[in-house]
Design a protein around this motif. Structure first.
Motif, short mmCIF file in Angstrom:
data_model
loop_
_atom_site.label_atom_id
_atom_site.label_comp_id
_atom_site.label_asym_id
_atom_site.label_seq_id
_atom_site.Cartn_x
_atom_site.Cartn_y
_atom_site.Cartn_z
N ARG A 120 -2.03 100.68 -4.93
CA ARG A 120 -1.45 101.90 -5.17
C ARG A 120 -1.49 102.63 -3.84
O ARG A 120 -2.10 102.09 -3.00
N ASN B 168 4.80 111.53 -9.35
CA ASN B 168 4.72 110.40 -9.69
C ASN B 168 5.33 109.51 -8.83
O ASN B 168 6.42 109.54 -8.68
N ARG C 69 6.51 105.54 -8.86
CA ARG C 69 6.78 104.54 -9.83
C ARG C 69 7.03 103.13 -9.45
O ARG C 69 7.58 103.09 -8.36
N ASN C 70 6.97 101.88 -10.19
CA ASN C 70 7.37 100.59 -9.75
C ASN C 70 8.41 100.41 -10.00
O ASN C 70 9.03 99.20 -9.86
N SER D 116 11.88 106.71 -15.06
CA SER D 116 10.71 107.20 -15.52
C SER D 116 9.80 106.17 -16.64
O SER D 116 8.63 106.62 -16.82
N GLY E 260 8.92 103.21 -15.45
CA GLY E 260 8.22 102.50 -14.63
C GLY E 260 6.55 102.97 -14.56
O GLY E 260 6.37 104.19 -14.54
N ALA E 261 5.84 101.99 -14.35
CA ALA E 261 4.30 102.19 -14.21
C ALA E 261 4.21 103.21 -13.00
O ALA E 261 4.81 102.88 -11.83
N VAL E 262 3.21 103.87 -13.22
CA VAL E 262 2.88 104.94 -12.06
C VAL E 262 1.80 104.26 -11.06
O VAL E 262 0.73 103.46 -11.57
#
Length: 402
Positions: A233, A338, A340-341, A345, A347-349
């Motif tokens: 992260r 956020n 994201r991956n 929207s 996409g995982a945070v």
């Protein structure tokens, strides 16, 4: 360490701008005799715990408070309105007078606008030529006043700034890429307290503290921002506070240009060297025994939410203003954005970007259409491998396609 301040009202500072204009001026020198003086005043939104007394900027009335490292101090900060010269200059002479009774102190700094961004702050001595990080026609002056918990108030007055050709070459410059170092991060907490730039700390807040004022952004600004990453992260946050441990440890700069501890390698905080190697007798600049190797403090929202840390931890920090490269600024009214991956929207945070933070932009790609502060756009910016933010919330130009 964290230095606390209380903000002076914008209205009060604005009302005194006319008084300052007569004193805080761009003054010509023998090498720039044709330059017309330009009036300068305090920037209300970029100042905290200072008062105006005629031509003087004086420490305000906020009481001393205990910071993250238990140092009690009264302090104030004022940024003056930037001034422009007729032509670029590589050095300036800043003139001023000070009053520093009873163990108080006053510092005057300058910075230059280079490559569409501000350079780091550099301390100046009155009447002594100071080299800028590069040739610029746009400079700014900052004043910092410090005092013990009780006693007299320091002040700075009669500030002038002028171009000169009588200074050695600057030792400070942008690197090809921003410095990245592996440092120990601690949680700042202190909700309800006040940071070194006058920001009142909110619950789950988004900012960081670094142990030098050279890279301190003004309240609400992300001029000096960092990328803080774990293995999975990343957080992109403005530097709004000073600490931990030291206040003159700009360890991200080359050794020869550090304020203190010039025998330490670039990227290694003094607290880390003291804790791990017994450097400086295992003490910080204030003579306290260093209890952890921290080189950065993280506000709660960065620590718990953006990086999902459970305890103080080692992280990778990139000091974005120390190098060149594409940038964008998070344009939201509060909170965070956020990361994201994927460019949508769904996409995982995988991280967060705080209000006003700068984000490094590797490239841009198309994705889900989003409506934000910058309008409606299907452009997403890659800010780290596998990490994207919607350009609809980022103030930025165009970038190469991913």
């Amino acid at each position: 360490m964290r230095i606390t301040r209380r903000s002076t009202s914008a209205a009060g500072l604005a009302a005194a701008a006319a008084i300052l204009a007569a004193t805080f001026t761009l003054a010509p020198t023998s090498t720039a005799a044709s330059i017309t003086p330009v009036a300068v005043a305090v920037q209300p939104g970029a100042s905290s715990n200072v008062k105006l007394d005629g031509s003087r900027i004086v420490l305000g009335d906020a009481a001393a408070a205990i910071g993250a490292a238990a140092i009690r101090q009264r302090s104030g900060l004022a940024e003056l309105v930037p001034v422009r010269f007729g032509t670029p200059t590589s050095a300036v002479v800043v003139g001023y007078t000070t009053g520093t009774p009873d163990g108080t102190s006053a510092e005057v700094d300058v910075r230059a606008w280079l490559n569409d961004r501000w350079s780091e702050w550099t301390s100046v001595r009155s009447g002594t030529p100071t080299a800028l990080a590069g040739a610029s026609d746009h400079v700014q002056v900052r004043i910092i006043v410090l005092a013990p918990p009780t006693g007299a108030k320091p002040w700075v007055g009669g500030v002038t700034v002028a171009p000169t050709d009588k200074a050695a070459a600057s030792r400070m410059s942008l690197q090809a890429a921003p410095l990245k170092s592996h440092v120990f991060a601690t949680r700042e907490g202190l909700v309800g307290g006040t940071t070194a730039n006058g920001h009142v700390i909110a619950s789950r807040d988004h900012f960081v503290a670094l142990p030098s004022r050279r890279g301190l952004s003004s309240n609400g600004s992300g001029t000096y921002s960092v990328k803080v990453c774990t293995a999975t992260r990343c957080a992109f946050e403005p530097v709004w506070d000073v600490g931990p441990w030291n206040t003159k440890d700009d360890y991200w700069n080359p050794s020869s240009t550090r304020e203190m501890w010039q025998d330490l390698p670039q990227g290694k905080p003094e607290a880390q060297a003291a804790y791990q190697n017994g450097y400086n007798g295992g003490k910080d600049q204030f003579g306290r025994a260093v209890a952890n190797p921290a080189g950065i403090d993280l506000a709660d929202g960065v620590f718990w939410d953006a990086l999902q840390l459970a305890d103080n931890s080692w992280v990778d920090v990139t000091y974005l203003w120390t190098g060149d490269g594409g940038r964008g600024t998070v344009s939201i009214s509060s909170g965070y954005l956020n990361v994201r991956n994927a460019p949508n929207s769904a996409g995982a945070v995988v991280g967060m970007a705080g209000k006003s933070a700068q984000v490094p932009v590797e490239c841009q790609t198309t994705g889900e259409s989003v409506t934000g502060s910058q309008g409606t756009s299907n452009i997403w910016l890659r800010v780290n491998p596998g990490m994207y933010v919607a350009k609809a919330w980022i103030s930025a130009g165009s970038f190469a396609t991913c």
